[in-house]
Design a protein around this motif. Structure first.
Motif, PDB file in Angstrom:
ATOM      1  N   LEU A 195       0.835  -1.201   0.000  1.00 40.66           N
ATOM      2  CA  LEU A 195       0.000   0.000   0.000  1.00 40.66           C
ATOM      3  C   LEU A 195       0.870   1.251   0.000  1.00 40.66           C
ATOM      4  O   LEU A 195       0.595   2.211  -0.719  1.00 40.66           O
ATOM      5  CB  LEU A 195      -0.955  -0.002   1.194  1.00 40.66           C
ATOM      6  N   GLN A 251       0.905   4.093  -2.874  1.00 40.79           N
ATOM      7  CA  GLN A 251       0.712   5.509  -2.567  1.00 40.79           C
ATOM      8  C   GLN A 251       1.838   6.362  -3.142  1.00 40.79           C
ATOM      9  O   GLN A 251       1.617   7.505  -3.523  1.00 40.79           O
ATOM     10  CB  GLN A 251       0.603   5.714  -1.058  1.00 40.79           C
ATOM     11  N   PHE A 255      -4.025   6.633  -5.260  1.00 39.04           N
ATOM     12  CA  PHE A 255      -3.793   6.137  -3.899  1.00 39.04           C
ATOM     13  C   PHE A 255      -3.235   7.235  -3.007  1.00 39.04           C
ATOM     14  O   PHE A 255      -3.647   7.387  -1.867  1.00 39.04           O
ATOM     15  CB  PHE A 255      -2.832   4.933  -3.912  1.00 39.04           C
ATOM     16  N   CYS A 296      -5.868   9.695  -2.148  1.00 45.90           N
ATOM     17  CA  CYS A 296      -7.021   9.009  -1.565  1.00 45.90           C
ATOM     18  C   CYS A 296      -8.304   9.332  -2.347  1.00 45.90           C
ATOM     19  O   CYS A 296      -9.327   9.687  -1.771  1.00 45.90           O
ATOM     20  CB  CYS A 296      -7.169   9.365  -0.089  1.00 45.90           C
ATOM     21  N   HIS A 330      -6.765   0.062   2.243  1.00 51.92           N
ATOM     22  CA  HIS A 330      -6.943   1.401   1.680  1.00 51.92           C
ATOM     23  C   HIS A 330      -8.416   1.804   1.638  1.00 51.92           C
ATOM     24  O   HIS A 330      -8.785   2.879   2.106  1.00 51.92           O
ATOM     25  CB  HIS A 330      -6.336   1.452   0.273  1.00 51.92           C
TER      26      HIS A 330
END
Length: 177
Positions: free
Chosen positions: A54, A58, A64, A67, A97
């Motif tokens: 994750l 990001q 990612f 968001c 996420h």
């Protein structure tokens, strides 16, 4: 004495036995061009945890990092961009996420979904916005219940402590010494 011969033997036998595991050194890998392939798909080189994956997502993808509400089928886009990705780890990372408070808040107010590059795509349906809202409400309710239980437990503990002190005071007052 034999170390040079053993190294030469390994170097000579490695290409001749395709069924045996590779015993080349890291220097040989980078000289042969194998290191760029490992860098292109780090999931194939060593399995990542869902949280590490994750974090990598990001860093690499605006959707990612910012968001943004993810496009439906984002898992297929990820697999196309990162072919060595472990599906189970990817799904766990996506679950972390999409289950985060930040993502649910963004989803609750969102109008559009976004692909990996942050390009707007399909609209977010009312059903999905409502689902995000319900998830947030459940979390807030659970957190409130947890805090209430903690306060009640602390109050009960304090009452028990005070009761014990009173009993000790009475015992010392009326004891025969």
């Amino acid at each position: 004495m034999n170390t040079t011969t053993a190294a030469e033997t390994v170097d000579n036998t490695t290409p001749a036995t395709p069924d045996s595991p590779s015993t080349t050194t890291q220097a040989q890998d980078s000289a042969a061009g194998a290191a760029p392939a490992a860098e292109a798909s780090p999931a194939a080189a060593q399995p990542l945890s869902a949280r590490a994956l994750l974090k990598q997502l990001q860093q690499e993808f605006p959707a990612f990092r910012d968001c943004l509400p993810l496009a439906i089928g984002i898992d297929k886009q990820l697999l196309a961009r990162m072919p060595g990705l472990d599906r189970k780890t990817m799904r766990a990372a996506l679950g972390i996420h999409t289950g985060s408070m930040r993502y649910l808040r963004a989803m609750e107010k969102a109008k559009l979904r976004y692909d990996l590059d942050g390009t707007a795509g399909a609209e977010v349906t009312d059903t999905h916005r409502q689902h995000a809202k319900e998830q947030l409400q459940q979390r807030f309710k659970k957190e409130a219940e947890r805090k209430k239980a903690e306060r009640e437990a602390a109050a009960a503990e304090e009452a028990d402590r005070q009761r014990q002190e009173k009993l000790k005071a009475l015992a010392s007052k009326f004891s025969r010494n």
